[in-house]
Design a protein around this motif. Sequence first.
Motif, short mmCIF file in Angstrom:
data_model
loop_
_atom_site.label_atom_id
_atom_site.label_comp_id
_atom_site.label_asym_id
_atom_site.label_seq_id
_atom_site.Cartn_x
_atom_site.Cartn_y
_atom_site.Cartn_z
N LEU A 11 -5.19 -3.45 -2.45
CA LEU A 11 -6.15 -4.01 -1.49
C LEU A 11 -6.82 -5.27 -2.04
O LEU A 11 -7.00 -6.25 -1.32
CB LEU A 11 -7.20 -2.96 -1.11
CG LEU A 11 -6.67 -1.80 -0.27
CD1 LEU A 11 -7.69 -0.67 -0.19
CD2 LEU A 11 -6.28 -2.28 1.12
N GLU A 12 -7.17 -5.24 -3.32
CA GLU A 12 -7.78 -6.43 -3.93
C GLU A 12 -6.79 -7.60 -3.92
O GLU A 12 -7.16 -8.73 -3.62
CB GLU A 12 -8.21 -6.12 -5.36
CG GLU A 12 -8.88 -7.28 -6.05
CD GLU A 12 -9.34 -6.93 -7.45
OE1 GLU A 12 -9.36 -7.85 -8.29
OE2 GLU A 12 -9.69 -5.77 -7.71
N GLU A 13 -5.54 -7.32 -4.24
CA GLU A 13 -4.54 -8.39 -4.26
C GLU A 13 -4.29 -8.95 -2.86
O GLU A 13 -4.08 -10.14 -2.70
CB GLU A 13 -3.25 -7.89 -4.90
CG GLU A 13 -3.42 -7.69 -6.39
CD GLU A 13 -2.43 -6.73 -7.01
OE1 GLU A 13 -1.56 -6.19 -6.30
OE2 GLU A 13 -2.55 -6.48 -8.21
N ILE A 14 -4.34 -8.10 -1.85
CA ILE A 14 -4.15 -8.55 -0.47
C ILE A 14 -5.32 -9.43 -0.05
O ILE A 14 -5.13 -10.51 0.52
CB ILE A 14 -4.03 -7.35 0.49
CG1 ILE A 14 -2.72 -6.59 0.26
CG2 ILE A 14 -4.14 -7.81 1.94
CD1 ILE A 14 -2.67 -5.25 0.98
N GLY A 27 -6.25 3.51 7.43
CA GLY A 27 -7.24 2.76 8.17
C GLY A 27 -7.57 1.38 7.62
O GLY A 27 -8.47 0.71 8.12
N TYR A 28 -6.86 0.94 6.60
CA TYR A 28 -7.12 -0.39 6.04
C TYR A 28 -6.44 -1.47 6.88
O TYR A 28 -5.40 -1.24 7.49
CB TYR A 28 -6.61 -0.47 4.60
CG TYR A 28 -7.39 0.42 3.65
CD1 TYR A 28 -8.66 0.06 3.22
CD2 TYR A 28 -6.85 1.62 3.21
CE1 TYR A 28 -9.37 0.86 2.35
CE2 TYR A 28 -7.56 2.45 2.35
CZ TYR A 28 -8.82 2.06 1.92
OH TYR A 28 -9.52 2.87 1.08
N ASP A 29 -7.08 -2.65 6.90
CA ASP A 29 -6.53 -3.79 7.61
C ASP A 29 -5.50 -4.45 6.70
O ASP A 29 -5.86 -5.10 5.71
CB ASP A 29 -7.66 -4.76 7.97
CG ASP A 29 -7.17 -5.92 8.82
OD1 ASP A 29 -6.13 -5.76 9.49
OD2 ASP A 29 -7.83 -6.97 8.81
N ILE A 30 -4.25 -4.25 7.02
CA ILE A 30 -3.15 -4.72 6.19
C ILE A 30 -2.39 -5.80 6.95
O ILE A 30 -2.11 -5.65 8.14
CB ILE A 30 -2.20 -3.53 5.86
CG1 ILE A 30 -2.95 -2.40 5.17
CG2 ILE A 30 -1.01 -3.97 5.03
CD1 ILE A 30 -3.57 -2.78 3.85
N PRO A 31 -2.00 -6.89 6.27
CA PRO A 31 -1.18 -7.89 6.95
C PRO A 31 0.17 -7.29 7.36
O PRO A 31 0.61 -6.29 6.79
CB PRO A 31 -1.00 -9.00 5.91
CG PRO A 31 -1.53 -8.49 4.65
CD PRO A 31 -2.27 -7.23 4.89
N PRO A 32 0.82 -7.89 8.32
CA PRO A 32 2.13 -7.37 8.75
C PRO A 32 3.13 -7.36 7.59
O PRO A 32 3.12 -8.25 6.74
CB PRO A 32 2.57 -8.35 9.83
CG PRO A 32 1.36 -9.10 10.24
CD PRO A 32 0.41 -9.07 9.07
N ILE A 33 3.97 -6.36 7.60
CA ILE A 33 5.02 -6.27 6.59
C ILE A 33 6.14 -7.22 7.03
O ILE A 33 6.64 -7.12 8.14
CB ILE A 33 5.55 -4.83 6.49
CG1 ILE A 33 4.44 -3.89 6.05
CG2 ILE A 33 6.74 -4.75 5.54
CD1 ILE A 33 4.78 -2.41 6.18
N PRO A 34 6.53 -8.16 6.15
CA PRO A 34 7.52 -9.15 6.56
C PRO A 34 8.91 -8.57 6.80
O PRO A 34 9.72 -9.14 7.53
CB PRO A 34 7.55 -10.16 5.41
CG PRO A 34 6.90 -9.47 4.27
CD PRO A 34 6.01 -8.41 4.82
N GLU A 35 9.19 -7.43 6.17
CA GLU A 35 10.52 -6.85 6.29
C GLU A 35 10.39 -5.34 6.09
O GLU A 35 9.91 -4.89 5.05
CB GLU A 35 11.41 -7.46 5.20
CG GLU A 35 12.85 -7.17 5.30
CD GLU A 35 13.66 -7.94 4.26
OE1 GLU A 35 14.82 -7.57 4.07
OE2 GLU A 35 13.15 -8.90 3.65
#
Length: 187
Positions: free
Chosen positions: A121-124, A156-164
């Motif tokens: 999460l920190e890296e994102i 429930g975390y806001d995660i960017p879309p997975i590219p693949e």
Amino acid sequence: MYLDSEICKVARKYRRRCDCNDPYRLASDLGIIVMYEDLGDPSGNKAMTYCNSRIFIIILNYNLPEVVQAFILYHEIGHYALHKDYFKKPHIEKDVYGNQQKETEANKFAAEMILDDDEILEEIQESGYTFYQIASLHKVPFEILAYKFMLLEEKGYDIPPIPEYPSSDFLTGDLGMDENWNDHYCD
């Protein structure tokens, strides 16, 4: 069939049991015998798990780089943790490896064991690293990180879309293990 939340709960239980992030110690603590054999070309067989007289044995292909052996071992421990009863059935050759649902569950277990929620999460959120840079930083194939993203999203975390999106059987491929694999993942 397991829900993602159940897979995470099982992984937490196993992590607490070992009180570390070492798949070899966890296997030992669980009484699983880990052996190494030449299973041929590392782009093929990477490991096998079987049960003999209630003793679970995981055989790792010693032709794999050590970092690959570690996440393959977590994947196989995932089969032990989630599909143990399946291995106790009297089958000559188990087809768990052809079962997409079981493979996906073992992959998610491995991702949960290998990658810490807070670090990812920190890296994102703060590092500006791309999805693939985060995978490289943690020395895992992008598929493992994709499974972790799925689990974080389920939490429930806001995660960017997975590219693949990963295939459930990605571990049967070569994992990009060319002559530069160790330089890319193991520096």
